[in-house]
Design a protein around this motif. Sequence first.
Motif, PDB file in Angstrom:
ATOM      1  N   VAL A  38      -0.651  -0.890  -4.800  1.00  0.00           N
ATOM      2  CA  VAL A  38      -1.711   0.074  -5.088  1.00  0.00           C
ATOM      3  C   VAL A  38      -1.408   1.369  -4.341  1.00  0.00           C
ATOM      4  O   VAL A  38      -0.934   1.343  -3.206  1.00  0.00           O
ATOM      5  N   THR A  39      -1.680   2.488  -5.006  1.00  0.00           N
ATOM      6  CA  THR A  39      -1.381   3.802  -4.438  1.00  0.00           C
ATOM      7  C   THR A  39      -2.642   4.647  -4.405  1.00  0.00           C
ATOM      8  O   THR A  39      -3.328   4.795  -5.436  1.00  0.00           O
ATOM      9  N   ALA A  40      -2.953   5.200  -3.230  1.00  0.00           N
ATOM     10  CA  ALA A  40      -4.074   6.135  -3.088  1.00  0.00           C
ATOM     11  C   ALA A  40      -3.572   7.546  -3.360  1.00  0.00           C
ATOM     12  O   ALA A  40      -2.636   8.012  -2.708  1.00  0.00           O
ATOM     13  N   HIS A  41      -4.190   8.206  -4.340  1.00  0.00           N
ATOM     14  CA  HIS A  41      -3.787   9.567  -4.690  1.00  0.00           C
ATOM     15  C   HIS A  41      -4.785  10.569  -4.107  1.00  0.00           C
ATOM     16  O   HIS A  41      -6.000  10.384  -4.221  1.00  0.00           O
ATOM     17  N   PHE A  42      -4.239  11.623  -3.496  1.00  0.00           N
ATOM     18  CA  PHE A  42      -5.054  12.680  -2.896  1.00  0.00           C
ATOM     19  C   PHE A  42      -4.705  14.010  -3.553  1.00  0.00           C
ATOM     20  O   PHE A  42      -3.597  14.200  -4.075  1.00  0.00           O
ATOM     21  N   ILE A  43      -5.653  14.953  -3.510  1.00  0.00           N
ATOM     22  CA  ILE A  43      -5.407  16.307  -4.024  1.00  0.00           C
ATOM     23  C   ILE A  43      -5.690  17.321  -2.926  1.00  0.00           C
ATOM     24  O   ILE A  43      -6.587  17.139  -2.098  1.00  0.00           O
ATOM     25  N   ASP A  44      -4.896  18.377  -2.932  1.00  0.00           N
ATOM     26  CA  ASP A  44      -5.019  19.469  -1.959  1.00  0.00           C
ATOM     27  C   ASP A  44      -6.242  20.312  -2.336  1.00  0.00           C
ATOM     28  O   ASP A  44      -6.328  20.823  -3.461  1.00  0.00           O
ATOM     29  N   MET A  88       0.845  -1.190   0.000  1.00  0.00           N
ATOM     30  CA  MET A  88       0.000   0.000   0.000  1.00  0.00           C
ATOM     31  C   MET A  88       0.886   1.248   0.000  1.00  0.00           C
ATOM     32  O   MET A  88       1.934   1.282   0.645  1.00  0.00           O
ATOM     33  N   ALA A  89       0.443   2.286  -0.735  1.00  0.00           N
ATOM     34  CA  ALA A  89       1.204   3.536  -0.814  1.00  0.00           C
ATOM     35  C   ALA A  89       0.236   4.698  -0.965  1.00  0.00           C
ATOM     36  O   ALA A  89      -0.940   4.510  -1.321  1.00  0.00           O
ATOM     37  N   VAL A  90       0.721   5.932  -0.697  1.00  0.00           N
ATOM     38  CA  VAL A  90      -0.082   7.142  -0.867  1.00  0.00           C
ATOM     39  C   VAL A  90       0.727   8.184  -1.632  1.00  0.00           C
ATOM     40  O   VAL A  90       1.951   8.148  -1.663  1.00  0.00           O
ATOM     41  N   GLY A  91       0.021   9.116  -2.265  1.00  0.00           N
ATOM     42  CA  GLY A  91       0.666  10.231  -2.933  1.00  0.00           C
ATOM     43  C   GLY A  91      -0.263  11.444  -2.920  1.00  0.00           C
ATOM     44  O   GLY A  91      -1.440  11.309  -3.241  1.00  0.00           O
ATOM     45  N   PRO A  92       0.214  12.619  -2.513  1.00  0.00           N
ATOM     46  CA  PRO A  92       1.552  12.848  -1.975  1.00  0.00           C
ATOM     47  C   PRO A  92       1.660  12.379  -0.528  1.00  0.00           C
ATOM     48  O   PRO A  92       0.644  12.113   0.125  1.00  0.00           O
ATOM     49  N   THR A  93       2.891  12.285  -0.041  1.00  0.00           N
ATOM     50  CA  THR A  93       3.089  11.937   1.355  1.00  0.00           C
ATOM     51  C   THR A  93       2.399  12.969   2.239  1.00  0.00           C
ATOM     52  O   THR A  93       2.562  14.171   2.033  1.00  0.00           O
ATOM     53  N   GLY A  94       1.614  12.512   3.185  1.00  0.00           N
ATOM     54  CA  GLY A  94       0.868  13.418   4.048  1.00  0.00           C
ATOM     55  C   GLY A  94      -0.516  13.730   3.538  1.00  0.00           C
ATOM     56  O   GLY A  94      -1.292  14.419   4.219  1.00  0.00           O
ATOM     57  N   GLY A  95      -0.841  13.237   2.337  1.00  0.00           N
ATOM     58  CA  GLY A  95      -2.156  13.518   1.773  1.00  0.00           C
ATOM     59  C   GLY A  95      -3.274  12.723   2.418  1.00  0.00           C
ATOM     60  O   GLY A  95      -4.444  13.119   2.372  1.00  0.00           O
ATOM     61  N   GLY A  96      -2.939  11.579   3.008  1.00  0.00           N
ATOM     62  CA  GLY A  96      -3.969  10.761   3.636  1.00  0.00           C
ATOM     63  C   GLY A  96      -3.407   9.448   4.104  1.00  0.00           C
ATOM     64  O   GLY A  96      -2.191   9.217   4.075  1.00  0.00           O
ATOM     65  N   THR A  97      -4.295   8.571   4.528  1.00  0.00           N
ATOM     66  CA  THR A  97      -3.910   7.258   5.031  1.00  0.00           C
ATOM     67  C   THR A  97      -4.689   6.177   4.293  1.00  0.00           C
ATOM     68  O   THR A  97      -5.667   6.466   3.584  1.00  0.00           O
TER      69      THR A  97
END
Length: 282
Positions: free
Chosen positions: A244-250, A182-191
């Motif tokens: 799999v990577t969860a992508h978040f937007i500011d 499991m991964a996220v982008g950007p770092t700090g964008g979510g869990t």
Amino acid sequence: MKSTHRLLHLRLLLVIALVLGSLIVGRVPISAQTGTVVSNATPSDATPAVGNTITVTVNIDMTGVDAPDNKLGSFTGTLAWNTDVLSYQSAALQGVFAGGVINDTNVGAGQLTFNSAYAAGATGNINVLIVTFNVAAAGSSTLDLEYSAMAAATTFANLLPMLTVNDGQVEVTSGGNYILTMAVGPTGGGTTDPEVGPHTYAAGTVVDITATPNTGYEFDYWDGAVANPDSASTTVTMNMAKTVTAHFIDNVPPNTDITAHPDDPSNSANASFSFTSTEVGS
């Protein structure tokens, strides 16, 4: 009397022809190839579990070949397999034949071509190629080994008429484990749930995954083999190792302060402004 002389003359010509023929044949060395070359495709594990990694060693055994043809000089071969069962990872020629060529353009269709040459030749039982596979699914795969060329060093004798090839066989069971990263982008964008990092699951497991944005962010999409990439809550089926990577937007606009500007009003045609922002790259 003329008939007798003619008969003697014919007999003399025949004797001369036989003698000359014997001399000519005697000057040509005749050496028949003897012995047997054996090549095998041998898996490191013939009954692996799904998710495991195996290697397949291709050897050419010259110990059964009589001199002067007992030194392996060159070869061109192919190895084929069932892509539903085995997933190609890498291949490497071995020993004195390591400088040869591997053609992996057709590995997606389950075929690898390889060739090499060594002028001095190699004797004995020689490992010439090692291929690495990931075990993708339960089933059966023949390791189909074939050669289109094989020659002895020095004599350049064709070894194909002496060659016996033994194909390998892999029977894959349904057991085994896969790793979900499991991964996220950007770092700090979510869990994520499961949390960021690697997790091990039995083959065939359907894993529920969820992405939760941190304050100031919102979920955008999943990157990877998920059931629904646009949903924050979806599933992953573990039929192979996956990331799999969860992508978040500011979603919070930056605070901006203008630190320099022209007079107001100004008739300058080259007015410039400077500003600072709470977010890098604004």
